[in-house]
Design a protein around this motif. Structure first.
Motif, mmCIF file in Angstrom:
data_model
loop_
_atom_site.group_PDB
_atom_site.id
_atom_site.type_symbol
_atom_site.label_atom_id
_atom_site.label_comp_id
_atom_site.label_asym_id
_atom_site.label_seq_id
_atom_site.Cartn_x
_atom_site.Cartn_y
_atom_site.Cartn_z
ATOM 1 N N GLU A 109 0.828 -1.208 0.000
ATOM 2 C CA GLU A 109 0.000 0.000 0.000
ATOM 3 C C GLU A 109 0.864 1.260 0.000
ATOM 4 N N TYR B 268 -2.942 8.154 3.893
ATOM 5 C CA TYR B 268 -3.841 8.875 3.010
ATOM 6 C C TYR B 268 -3.435 8.624 1.572
ATOM 7 N N SER C 159 -8.238 10.685 0.159
ATOM 8 C CA SER C 159 -8.942 9.949 1.204
ATOM 9 C C SER C 159 -7.993 9.613 2.344
ATOM 10 N N THR D 118 -7.183 6.814 4.588
ATOM 11 C CA THR D 118 -7.460 5.382 4.513
ATOM 12 C C THR D 118 -7.273 4.673 5.842
ATOM 13 N N LYS D 119 -6.449 5.199 6.724
ATOM 14 C CA LYS D 119 -6.248 4.629 8.058
ATOM 15 C C LYS D 119 -5.801 5.731 9.002
#
Length: 163
Positions: free
Chosen positions: A50, A73, A82, A84-85
């Motif tokens: 990722e 992000y 976004s 994301t975590k």
């Protein structure tokens, strides 16, 4: 009172005089990920993959030489980014670190001139919901079965004023 910490950006191929920073930081983040998220929601197995994506970033909070939290992000287009975590170690929660990480990620998105930041959150996670609302995020919609067949998510957004 918030513990002192420093928000840093994980950069590809980063290393320092203390050895390979990338491996240490990724391992610390994966440890936090495994402790805080159910197995099917965790990115632990694919975390490095990722992070190596072209339009993804990770900011982490270091307190006393340890990773205390992180925010991941992505900006898939010039219009939207976004979160994301976002996670903070249990021992470091409720000290303002989540808000600091979120603000830093929002600033990174602003610097990329995106118009909107989105995220998904479990409506039952009240501290997270409060943090996002306090930061200006608004609920867009309820996404049924987002996390699992019996766990939904709110999709939330934050729009930036056009300059």
């Amino acid at each position: 009172m918030a513990a002192k910490g420093e928000i840093l950006e994980l950069k590809r191929n980063s290393s320092s005089s203390s050895g390979n920073n990338w491996d240490r930081i990724v391992n610390d983040v994966v440890r936090i990920e495994k402790r805080l998220f159910p197995k099917h929601e965790s990115l632990a197995k694919s975390f490095e993959e990722e992070l190596r994506k072209k339009n993804a970033g990770l900011l982490y909070l270091e307190v006393d030489g340890e990773v205390a939290g992180y925010v991941m992000y992505a900006w898939p287009s010039s219009l939207c980014a976004s979160i994301t975590k976002l996670a903070v170690k249990e021992s470091c929660q409720r000290q303002g670190h989540g808000g600091s990480l979120l603000r830093a990620a929002i600033q990174k998105c602003r610097e990329r001139k995106v118009q909107r930041v989105t995220l998904h959150v479990d409506p039952l996670r009240a501290p997270a919901m409060n943090l996002y609302k306090k930061s200006g995020f608004q609920v867009d919609s309820l996404v049924r079965g987002y996390y699992s067949s019996d766990r939904d998510a709110y999709r939330m957004f934050l729009d930036f004023d056009a300059d």
